[in-house]
Motif scaffolding. Structure first.
Motif, PDB file in Angstrom:
ATOM      1  N   ASN A 356      -3.271  13.059 -51.501  1.00  0.00           N
ATOM      2  CA  ASN A 356      -2.582  11.838 -51.099  1.00  0.00           C
ATOM      3  C   ASN A 356      -1.594  11.375 -52.154  1.00  0.00           C
ATOM      4  O   ASN A 356      -1.699  11.748 -53.310  1.00  0.00           O
ATOM      5  CB  ASN A 356      -3.608  10.725 -50.885  1.00  0.00           C
ATOM      6  N   PRO A 357      -0.652  10.526 -51.729  1.00  0.00           N
ATOM      7  CA  PRO A 357       0.184   9.858 -52.729  1.00  0.00           C
ATOM      8  C   PRO A 357      -0.709   9.024 -53.647  1.00  0.00           C
ATOM      9  O   PRO A 357      -1.691   8.445 -53.182  1.00  0.00           O
ATOM     10  CB  PRO A 357       1.091   8.954 -51.895  1.00  0.00           C
ATOM     11  N   ALA A 364       4.042   9.355 -57.331  1.00  0.00           N
ATOM     12  CA  ALA A 364       3.303  10.530 -57.784  1.00  0.00           C
ATOM     13  C   ALA A 364       2.319  10.964 -56.693  1.00  0.00           C
ATOM     14  O   ALA A 364       1.981  10.185 -55.802  1.00  0.00           O
ATOM     15  CB  ALA A 364       2.559  10.228 -59.074  1.00  0.00           C
ATOM     16  N   THR A 365       1.892  12.215 -56.760  1.00  0.00           N
ATOM     17  CA  THR A 365       1.025  12.788 -55.731  1.00  0.00           C
ATOM     18  C   THR A 365      -0.187  13.459 -56.356  1.00  0.00           C
ATOM     19  O   THR A 365      -0.066  14.092 -57.415  1.00  0.00           O
ATOM     20  CB  THR A 365       1.808  13.839 -54.909  1.00  0.00           C
ATOM     21  N   GLU A 366      -1.317  13.326 -55.693  1.00  0.00           N
ATOM     22  CA  GLU A 366      -2.535  13.959 -56.204  1.00  0.00           C
ATOM     23  C   GLU A 366      -2.650  15.402 -55.721  1.00  0.00           C
ATOM     24  O   GLU A 366      -2.239  15.725 -54.608  1.00  0.00           O
ATOM     25  CB  GLU A 366      -3.753  13.153 -55.737  1.00  0.00           C
ATOM     26  N   PHE A 367      -3.199  16.228 -56.590  1.00  0.00           N
ATOM     27  CA  PHE A 367      -3.415  17.638 -56.264  1.00  0.00           C
ATOM     28  C   PHE A 367      -4.794  18.066 -56.742  1.00  0.00           C
ATOM     29  O   PHE A 367      -5.367  17.454 -57.642  1.00  0.00           O
ATOM     30  CB  PHE A 367      -2.389  18.531 -56.972  1.00  0.00           C
ATOM     31  N   PHE A 430       0.917  14.931 -59.971  1.00  0.00           N
ATOM     32  CA  PHE A 430       2.270  15.479 -60.158  1.00  0.00           C
ATOM     33  C   PHE A 430       3.309  14.481 -59.690  1.00  0.00           C
ATOM     34  O   PHE A 430       3.063  13.685 -58.772  1.00  0.00           O
ATOM     35  CB  PHE A 430       2.465  16.752 -59.300  1.00  0.00           C
ATOM     36  N   LYS A 431       4.467  14.534 -60.310  1.00  0.00           N
ATOM     37  CA  LYS A 431       5.617  13.851 -59.709  1.00  0.00           C
ATOM     38  C   LYS A 431       6.876  14.627 -60.043  1.00  0.00           C
ATOM     39  O   LYS A 431       6.915  15.369 -61.034  1.00  0.00           O
ATOM     40  CB  LYS A 431       5.737  12.403 -60.198  1.00  0.00           C
ATOM     41  N   ARG A 456     -13.314  16.292 -62.488  1.00  0.00           N
ATOM     42  CA  ARG A 456     -13.878  15.389 -61.485  1.00  0.00           C
ATOM     43  C   ARG A 456     -12.777  14.419 -61.053  1.00  0.00           C
ATOM     44  O   ARG A 456     -11.915  14.070 -61.877  1.00  0.00           O
ATOM     45  CB  ARG A 456     -15.059  14.610 -62.076  1.00  0.00           C
ATOM     46  N   PRO A 457     -12.814  13.980 -59.798  1.00  0.00           N
ATOM     47  CA  PRO A 457     -11.710  13.135 -59.306  1.00  0.00           C
ATOM     48  C   PRO A 457     -11.457  11.909 -60.184  1.00  0.00           C
ATOM     49  O   PRO A 457     -10.316  11.531 -60.404  1.00  0.00           O
ATOM     50  CB  PRO A 457     -12.181  12.722 -57.913  1.00  0.00           C
ATOM     51  N   GLN A 458     -12.522  11.317 -60.723  1.00  0.00           N
ATOM     52  CA  GLN A 458     -12.317  10.088 -61.509  1.00  0.00           C
ATOM     53  C   GLN A 458     -11.685  10.369 -62.867  1.00  0.00           C
ATOM     54  O   GLN A 458     -11.312   9.453 -63.582  1.00  0.00           O
ATOM     55  CB  GLN A 458     -13.617   9.284 -61.647  1.00  0.00           C
ATOM     56  N   GLU A 459     -11.577  11.656 -63.222  1.00  0.00           N
ATOM     57  CA  GLU A 459     -10.938  11.991 -64.498  1.00  0.00           C
ATOM     58  C   GLU A 459      -9.470  12.349 -64.338  1.00  0.00           C
ATOM     59  O   GLU A 459      -8.818  12.740 -65.299  1.00  0.00           O
ATOM     60  CB  GLU A 459     -11.689  13.136 -65.178  1.00  0.00           C
ATOM     61  N   ARG A 460      -8.988  12.209 -63.158  1.00  0.00           N
ATOM     62  CA  ARG A 460      -7.561  12.456 -62.938  1.00  0.00           C
ATOM     63  C   ARG A 460      -6.744  11.534 -63.830  1.00  0.00           C
ATOM     64  O   ARG A 460      -7.028  10.347 -63.940  1.00  0.00           O
ATOM     65  CB  ARG A 460      -7.239  12.161 -61.472  1.00  0.00           C
ATOM     66  N   GLN A 461      -5.731  12.067 -64.500  1.00  0.00           N
ATOM     67  CA  GLN A 461      -4.990  11.287 -65.485  1.00  0.00           C
ATOM     68  C   GLN A 461      -3.985  10.338 -64.826  1.00  0.00           C
ATOM     69  O   GLN A 461      -3.662  10.484 -63.648  1.00  0.00           O
ATOM     70  CB  GLN A 461      -4.285  12.222 -66.469  1.00  0.00           C
ATOM     71  N   THR A 462      -3.523   9.385 -65.620  1.00  0.00           N
ATOM     72  CA  THR A 462      -2.566   8.408 -65.103  1.00  0.00           C
ATOM     73  C   THR A 462      -1.256   8.450 -65.879  1.00  0.00           C
ATOM     74  O   THR A 462      -0.466   7.522 -65.842  1.00  0.00           O
ATOM     75  CB  THR A 462      -3.137   6.985 -65.192  1.00  0.00           C
TER      76      THR A 462
END
Ligand SMILES: *[C@@H]1O[C@H](CO)[C@@H](O)[C@H](O)[C@H]1NC(C)=O
Ligand SMILES: *[C@@H]1O[C@H](CO)[C@@H](O)[C@H](O)[C@H]1NC(C)=O
Length: 516
Positions: A356-357, A364-367, A430-431, A456-462
């Motif tokens: 999702n965005p 930015a978009t999640e992968f 990604f963006k 893990r999903p909650q560790e996705r960076q910002t």
């Protein structure tokens, strides 16, 4: 310890060392050095021995269209010359996320004045508040940890804040203790400067904002001489820890995106002009470019030799095939900050799925990435020997490592020495953006500073790593070398006393960095 000495050790002893407490001790030493101050007393290359140290190289990207216009020679002096004003070239994203632009001025008297403008949105269109930071900087010595950087010590004398809107005031109210602005927050007038910190006050208000200027403690200035005669100067300051709770104590070992010198920046740079003309009362309001639909298709390359926290120098090269959701990444690792001395290369491949965005960062978009195959090439003798010493079944064909020979480590489920574990999954952000020449740039998520892997999903960076550039579309295989670099090392001090340690450290750290 030097590589040559490492090379003379028996493989058995090396693997023992790798497994042993010895290396852990060193690792800790380096980590402690990264956070404390005591261990900074280890022998360092001082200014006196390397004051005329400069490096230069020419990048020759394999992108045909860049080939002619981008012959660039790069130098980086130690100590760096900082005089003048340095500005952001785009809306910057810090872990959190925080969106900001910066304008830093350094005076010959060693005083500096740093303006930071914070925004509510990822396009830096809606200013929330600005910080006016005054202090003094003392350059200390060539960094022992981050080669090519200079360590510095900073002293803050004053930090002021200007709030730009009532909405921003409300948001600050939840973070700042009321006493911080010398009045109750309700009485704060947008546009007026309030003192958050001076030398008589404590740092409580700064900490509440997650504010620190520790970025000033690691500095590198690169000068690029372009073949058409132009000069571009970039100021790299220390990185900001990706974990919010660590950021006010973290001593940087990597860099943020560079600022550019107002007199020597890449043209055109509309953002540079806006940021340069700004003040704490008049923050720059940027204009978001046209929205790009995210398409990964094609072949992307690093724009420069990249530095990761805890000292990894590398270049990256990605190829995406959206039809098959297939992906390949080539990570060339080096022991030096201009990426001239290769140590090992990792070729990873697998699949990815677009999600999702991002809710946190608009645009930015999640992968999700899955790494299913990894091939490793030792590019120099000491790395080959290290890999050769691994136990059978742990890292490719035991005893089969040679310099320049690629080995598939998939049958051994990765490589324990390099910490590669297969299959491996990562949650990414990604963006894409256009640069000043309308070339497509790809930003991938920043690596967690603590070396962990965002599995893990909650560790996705910002926040993001240095952008990669789109080289060609529709190329399905990245078999050609990216950097056929012609290196002209003008450096007198090529002696690297800690190279071996750093190499091993790099290898160990790779265990948490894995592939991106
Ligand atoms: C640095 O070294 C080069 C060559 O070794 C020399 O030409 C140059 O003048 C030196 N610069 C300084 C500032 O000492
Ligand atoms: C790796 O080990 C094999 C077998 O022990 C040996 O023949 C070879 O020379 C070693 N290679 C290197 C680069 O040390």
């Amino acid at each position: 310890m030097k590589c040559a000495e490492a090379g003379n050790m028996s493989n058995g002893r090396l693997s023992h060392l790798l497994r042993g407490v010895w290396l852990l001790g060193l690792l800790q030493a380096v980590f402690v050095a990264g956070t404390g101050s005591k261990l900074w007393e280890v022998p360092t290359t001082s200014f006196t021995s390397s004051s005329n140290h400069s490096e230069s190289l020419q990048w020759e990207h394999d992108c045909q269209y860049r080939h002619l216009q981008d012959r660039v020679r790069i130098t980086a002096d130690i100590p760096p010359r900082l005089d003048g004003t340095w500005v952001s070239t785009r809306c910057e994203v810090r872990p959190g996320p925080e969106f900001l632009t910066r304008s830093y001025t350094f005076h010959p008297s060693r005083h500096f004045q740093a303006l930071q403008h914070y925004y509510t949105d990822s396009g830096c269109e809606d200013p929330a508040y600005s910080l006016m930071i005054k202090g003094k900087l003392r350059l200390r010595q060539a960094s022992w940890i981050t080669q090519g950087a200079t360590e510095a010590e900073h002293h803050l004398s004053k930090v002021g804040i200007v709030v730009h809107s009532l909405a921003a005031k409300q948001r600050l109210a939840s973070r700042l203790p009321p006493a911080c602005l010398g009045t109750t927050l309700g009485r704060v007038v947008p546009g007026k400067l309030y003192e958050l910190y001076n030398t008589r006050a404590g740092r409580g208000c700064l900490v509440a904002l997650g504010f620190s200027m520790l970025e000033m403690e690691l500095i590198r200035v690169e000068t690029q001489y372009h073949s058409h005669g132009g000069k571009v100067q970039e100021l790299f300051l220390g990185d900001v820890h990706t974990d919010w709770t660590q950021r006010t104590q973290y001593r940087p070992t990597g860099y943020q995106h560079p600022l550019q010198h107002v007199m020597h920046h890449i043209h055109p740079c509309p953002v540079c002009a806006l940021v340069y003309r700004s003040s704490e009362q008049r923050p720059p309001v940027l204009h978001r470019g046209p929205a790009l639909s995210l398409s990964l298709e094609g072949h992307w390359v690093s724009q420069r030799c990249e530095t990761r926290p805890n000292v990894l120098f590398l270049t990256r090269e990605f190829t995406f095939n959206p039809d098959q959701h297939a992906w390949e990444g080539i990570y060339r690792h080096y022991s030096d900050p201009v990426c001239s001395q290769p140590t090992f290369t990792i070729k990873a491949s697998g699949h990815y799925a677009q999600g999702n965005p991002s809710v946190k960062i608009s645009g930015a978009t999640e992968f999700v990435f899955k790494v299913t195959q990894v091939k490793v090439t030792a590019e120099e003798e000491s790395t080959a020997k290290l890999l050769n010493g691994t136990r059978p079944g742990k890292c490719g064909r035991a005893g089969g490592w040679e310099v320049g020979l690629e080995q598939d480590v998939t049958p051994t489920a990765g490589c324990n020495l390099l910490g590669i574990k297969l299959p491996h999954k990562e949650y990414e952000l990604f963006k894409t953006e256009l640069d000043h020449r309308k070339h497509q740039l790809l930003f991938t998520g920043e690596r967690p500073t603590d070396g962990s892997s965002p599995d893990r999903p909650q560790e996705r960076q910002t926040s993001f790593q240095a952008p990669m550039m789109l080289c060609s579309i529709g190329e399905t295989h990245a078999s050609h070398g990216f950097n056929s670099m012609q290196v002209q090392l003008a450096a007198s001090g090529t002696d690297r006393p800690v190279q071996f340690l750093l190499l091993m450290l790099g290898c160990m750290l790779f265990s948490w960095l894995c592939c991106f």
